[in-house]
Scaffold this active site. Structure first.
Site, PDB file in Angstrom:
ATOM      1  N   LYS A   1      -7.700  -8.338  51.734  1.00  0.00           N
ATOM      2  CA  LYS A   1      -6.480  -8.676  52.459  1.00  0.00           C
ATOM      3  C   LYS A   1      -5.297  -8.894  51.508  1.00  0.00           C
ATOM      4  CE  LYS A   1      -7.682  -8.881  56.923  1.00  0.00           C
ATOM      5  NZ  LYS A   1      -7.820 -10.133  57.681  1.00  0.00           N
TER       6      LYS A   1
ATOM      7  N   ARG B   1     -16.480 -10.292  57.927  1.00  0.00           N
ATOM      8  CA  ARG B   1     -16.124  -8.901  58.226  1.00  0.00           C
ATOM      9  C   ARG B   1     -15.683  -8.253  56.917  1.00  0.00           C
ATOM     10  NH1 ARG B   1     -11.499  -5.849  59.780  1.00  0.00           N
ATOM     11  NH2 ARG B   1     -12.003  -4.234  61.334  1.00  0.00           N
TER      12      ARG B   1
END
Length: 278
Positions: A213, A247
């Site tokens: 991210k 995830r």
């Protein structure tokens, strides 16, 4: 009861423009081969999505269904032991995906379509409750502010979790996801990790989507392709504090991190011990 490692949710994007894999699983056969690979590496959930999270080309409902539903059906046949998740914010897509074999709805846009959770409830499948601070799907945050990001995340996700159960979603199949980067900046992302104990203390299983991210990239000043080490560090920190699922893009590496973390905590035994014992 024996200890179980956190669940690894593998990301399989049926998109040509994903920020990380750049369309490597857009083709039907490539997607299926990737699903086979991540299952072999230890993924317990395969999360299949047909629309890039960020800004990009418009994808209508019909095209999203075309991208994800045949893949879900094929994976359900090839790997019946694995939970298939559909990454969508649209109720129509979720309905078709569940009929094809999906058993979890990953609503990364925090109930933008209020009928989505109702579809999950009608089918009695799992549901991921996320937090975006009200951001519209496929838009980036701009000058976001929270008086207390953890308090707001907990209030919103637990409210959604209770609503999901009231809609018929089995309670044991509900996750809460603080949803790093969605409607948040890097300082928020780090605080979510720093105070992860508070999320876990809600009693709802916590799912975290940390993989490569932007908050990791900004923290380390690394481009997208050089964020794996930061991702795994954040994963180990979170796993040690009770996060239930992750995830991820890198499945094998994540499984190793989760097992090593659990072994340090004394929750699992080493897999092959011979040094100094013979």
């Amino acid at each position: 009861m024996s200890f179980q490692l956190p669940i690894v949710m593998a990301i399989v994007n049926r998109t040509p423009d994903s920020f990380y894999d750049k369309g490597s699983t857009f083709a039907d056969q490539d997607a299926l081969l990737r699903c086979d690979e991540v299952v072999a590496q230890g993924a317990g959930i395969v999360d299949i999505g047909g629309v890039k999270a960020g800004p990009g080309a418009k994808v209508d409902v019909a095209e999203e269904i075309r991208r994800v539903v045949p893949t879900i059906a094929a994976v359900a046949t090839r790997h019946p032991e694995v939970i298939i998740s559909v990454d969508t914010w649209r109720a129509e897509v979720a309905d078709e995906a569940i009929r094809a074999g999906a058993r979890l709805v990953n609503d990364t846009w925090a109930g933008h379509d209020p009928e989505l959770v109702e579809v999950a409830g009608e089918h009695r499948v799992g549901y991921v409750c996320s937090h975006t601070g009200g951001v519209v799907p496929r838009t980036r945050p701009h000058r976001v502010h929270f008086d207390d990001v953890i308090a707001e995340v907990i209030a919103e996700t637990t409210r959604m979790a209770e609503h999901a159960v009231n809609c018929g979603v089995p309670e044991q199949q509900v996750f809460i996801d603080p949803t790093h980067d969605f409607g948040k900046n890097t300082f928020h992302g780090l605080e979510l990790l720093r105070r992860v104990d508070e999320l876990v203390a809600t009693g709802w299983p916590v799912l975290m989507a940390l993989s490569n991210k932007d908050f990791i990239g900004e923290t380390l000043d690394r481009p997208v392709g050089q964020r794996v080490a930061g991702t795994l560090a954040a994963t180990a920190w979170s796993a040690a504090r009770g996060v239930a699922a992750f995830r991820v893009h890198e499945v094998a590496e994540t499984v190793d991190v989760l097992r090593m973390t659990a072994a340090i905590q004394g929750q699992v035994a080493p897999l092959n011990t011979i040094r100094g014992l013979a």
